[in-house]
Scaffold this motif. Structure first.
Motif, short mmCIF file in Angstrom:
data_model
loop_
_atom_site.label_atom_id
_atom_site.label_comp_id
_atom_site.label_asym_id
_atom_site.label_seq_id
_atom_site.Cartn_x
_atom_site.Cartn_y
_atom_site.Cartn_z
N THR A 166 0.84 -1.20 0.00
CA THR A 166 0.00 0.00 0.00
C THR A 166 0.88 1.25 0.00
O THR A 166 1.86 1.34 0.74
N THR A 182 -2.50 0.55 -4.39
CA THR A 182 -2.64 -0.71 -3.68
C THR A 182 -2.36 -1.86 -4.64
O THR A 182 -2.93 -1.93 -5.73
N GLU A 195 5.38 -0.28 7.71
CA GLU A 195 5.92 0.84 6.95
C GLU A 195 7.39 0.62 6.60
O GLU A 195 8.18 0.16 7.43
N GLY A 202 4.42 11.01 2.22
CA GLY A 202 3.68 9.79 1.97
C GLY A 202 4.29 8.59 2.69
O GLY A 202 5.36 8.69 3.31
N SER A 203 3.60 7.46 2.60
CA SER A 203 4.05 6.24 3.27
C SER A 203 3.97 5.07 2.30
O SER A 203 3.15 5.04 1.38
N ASP A 216 -2.03 7.53 -4.29
CA ASP A 216 -2.35 6.32 -3.54
C ASP A 216 -2.28 5.11 -4.48
O ASP A 216 -2.65 5.21 -5.65
N ARG A 261 0.44 5.48 0.18
CA ARG A 261 -0.51 6.54 0.52
C ARG A 261 0.17 7.90 0.49
O ARG A 261 1.19 8.12 1.13
N GLY A 262 -0.42 8.81 -0.30
CA GLY A 262 0.03 10.20 -0.32
C GLY A 262 1.45 10.39 -0.82
O GLY A 262 2.14 11.34 -0.43
#
Length: 590
Positions: A350, A371, A412, A404-405, A369, A352-353
């Motif tokens: 995943t 996935t 993470e 973001g991550s 984003d 994100r950002g």
């Protein structure tokens, strides 16, 4: 960090070697003083009593012994010299490569590649050679000091007068040291420009031929080479011609002074023939110290330039302190069998950002984003400049994310560049990078695997039939950067390099751009013959879009739309445009 402290750090890296070298240099330099003392005694004996007696034979035997000892010391010293030099060069190279290879992979070098290679070869040697020569100067200084003490004991006045030209020469050389540094810096920059130009020419040989630009390229090469020649001549004039003239003149002047001052002393017996021989011999050693000192002073200035030039190629504002940081220098490991993926196998990736903006253009991706599930085929598409390649590189750590991550199974990832490597992840860039070796070496890239696994990888890359047509199959040389292969073959060799590593996540950046429709469809089919293959693909081709379970459309660095192919064909004008453009391309290739 000052140059002096940087050089001292290199010495402290292997202090035992440099200490042993210093002792050997002093011993090696002081031994030659003994033959002059022996010759002095021999000449004085012969002047008083002509003929050869037992005492004279003892002196001659002692002379032979001294010469033998000097040869032994010289051999030991040369051995330690080479080891010390290799140690210093190895530290500089190790730190340079560590910083260069540790930077985000998609960021280019700060200097042209040819210039970087020139600096890593010539400038590292220049620094190490200067340190070794400094120890030679230390030995020569000890030799000169002992010689001066001996000469002072023979005749203080003549010794004092002879030293004056040496001191004047030292001041003259020190006065010109700034200009020596300046000219050496200009010479090294000019040499780097020639190396960079040749590198660009070799990489663009075909383009030069097609443009019929051979004459203009030749003229440009003559220009940069003439500049290098002029600047090298200026540097060599000061470091070779000027310095050589100074010490040659000093030697001649000193010898002349001795002859003038001792002419009257022979009559009263206060100065013997042996004393004259001793003065002439020792004056040469003292003058040699002046020469070596002046040379090393110039070399110190040059090494300072070299250290700064090496720091300039380091990424992220590297400094000389980074070059001399102490680190173990490990030997190149032997090829090893690939190990299974460490940690949990991929279930869910995943993002994100995720944000990254190119410093030069300000373009990139913002707040993306993403996935990716195990066993899925995810396609990132969009118009040119939409940020597709930047997204892949930011996910893999080839570009440093600004925000973001990135999570692997919910955990993470703080350092994607170290994490997303085989066997967790394998990546093929838009332009594959091949080396001037065989197909086998390009696929394995240092890996050792059974032949069955290698064949399976080349089959999955649809390379098996091409290998049958190549002269030597897997052992065929691909040429510089793969120039002996077609674009499609080069891409499939890079794909085989991915497949042979059995990675959990396969990341392709427009892999099929140089493939025909049939080969591309077969490639995707063979990838998914194995279970649980997870692919993250940048592509605009129909074969990839049709197979995709999830499609992400990027526009101006943000997600414009995402979903299945059927949904996006109804709702996304960007995807419809890409789809219809792909229809024409497929017809052209069919």
């Amino acid at each position: 960090m000052t140059p002096y402290k940087a050089f001292w750090q290199i010495i402290r890296y292997t202090p035992g070697l440099y200490a042993l070298n210093a002792v050997l240099q002093v011993f090696r330099s002081c031994i030659p003083l003994l033959p002059a003392l022996i010759v002095r005694e021999v000449m004085d004996r012969l002047a008083v009593t002509p003929g050869v007696d037992s005492g004279l034979w003892v002196l001659l035997a002692l002379l032979v012994g001294v010469v033998t000892a000097r040869v032994a010391a010289l051999l030991m010293s040369v051995t330690v010299d080479a080891t010390s030099t290799a140690s210093g060069t190895g530290l500089l190279l190790s730190n340079s490569f560590s910083r260069i290879l540790g930077k985000p992979g998609a960021q280019g070098l700060r200097r042209p590649l040819g210039d970087v290679v020139n600096r890593l070869t010539t400038d590292t040697s220049g620094v190490s050679d200067m340190l070794m020569n400094s120890l030679v100067v230390l030995g020569s200084a000890s030799q000169a000091a002992v010689a001066l003490v001996v000469l002072f004991s023979v005749d203080p006045l003549i010794t004092a007068v002879v030293v004056v030209p040496l001191i004047a020469a030292g001041f003259l050389i020190n006065f010109t040291s700034t200009r020596i540094k300046k000219y050496h810096g200009e010479s090294r920059r000019a040499a780097g420009e020639v190396s960079s130009f040749l590198h660009e020419v070799f990489n663009a040989a075909q383009a030069i031929q097609l443009a019929n630009a051979q004459r203009r390229v030749g003229e440009r090469f003559r220009e940069v080479n003439d500049t290098r020649r002029r600047r090298s001549m200026q540097s060599r004039f000061f470091t070779t011609v000027f310095l050589s003239s100074v010490w040659t003149t000093t030697t001649g002047l000193g010898t002349g002074i001795v002859l003038l001052m001792v002419a009257g002393k022979f009559k009263d017996g206060s100065f013997t023939v042996g004393d004259l021989a001793l003065f002439v011999a020792y004056l040469g050693w003292i003058t040699e110290f002046t020469a070596l000192f002046s040379q090393n002073l110039a070399a110190y200035k040059q090494a300072t330039v070299s250290l700064d030039r090496l720091a300039e190629v380091l990424p992220d504002g590297g400094t000389p302190a980074d070059l001399v940081a102490h680190r173990p220098i490990r030997p190149v490991p032997d090829p090893v069998l690939a190990e299974p993926a460490q940690g949990e196998p991929l279930d869910l990736l995943t993002v994100r950002g995720l944000t990254y903006q190119h410093p030069e253009s300000g373009r990139g991706i913002k707040g993306v984003d993403l996935t990716v599930r195990r066993g899925s085929f995810t396609v990132v598409t969009g118009t040119v400049g939409g940020g597709k390649t930047t997204l892949l590189r930011a996910v893999l750590g080839l570009m440093p994310k600004e925000d973001g991550s990135i999570r692997w199974n919910g955990q993470e990832i703080t350092d994607p560049a170290d994490f997303f490597v085989p066997p967790r992840s394998a990546y093929t860039p838009q332009v594959p990078h091949l080396v001037s070796e065989t197909v086998r070496e390009n696929v394995l890239a240092g890996l050792s695997v059974p032949d069955e696994r290698l064949r399976a990888a080349t089959r999955a890359a649809v390379l098996d039939r091409d290998l049958e047509r190549l002269d030597n199959g897997l052992d065929t040389l691909v040429g510089t950067k793969g120039t002996k292969l077609s674009g499609g073959q080069a891409q499939r060799v890079a794909a085989a390099r991915m497949f042979v590593r059995n990675a959990d996540l396969l990341v392709f950046d427009d892999l099929s751009s140089a493939l025909d429709v049939t080969t591309e469809r077969l490639l995707w089919q063979r990838i998914f013959e194995a279970e649980d293959k997870t692919c993250l693909v940048v592509s605009h081709r129909r074969a990839a879009l049709e197979r995709a379970g999830h499609i992400i459309v990027l526009k101006d660095g943000t997600v414009a739309a995402e979903g299945t192919l059927q949904d996006l064909l109804r709702t996304s004008p960007e995807l419809r445009e890409i789809w219809h453009a792909g229809e024409g391309a497929d017809l052209d290739e069919s």
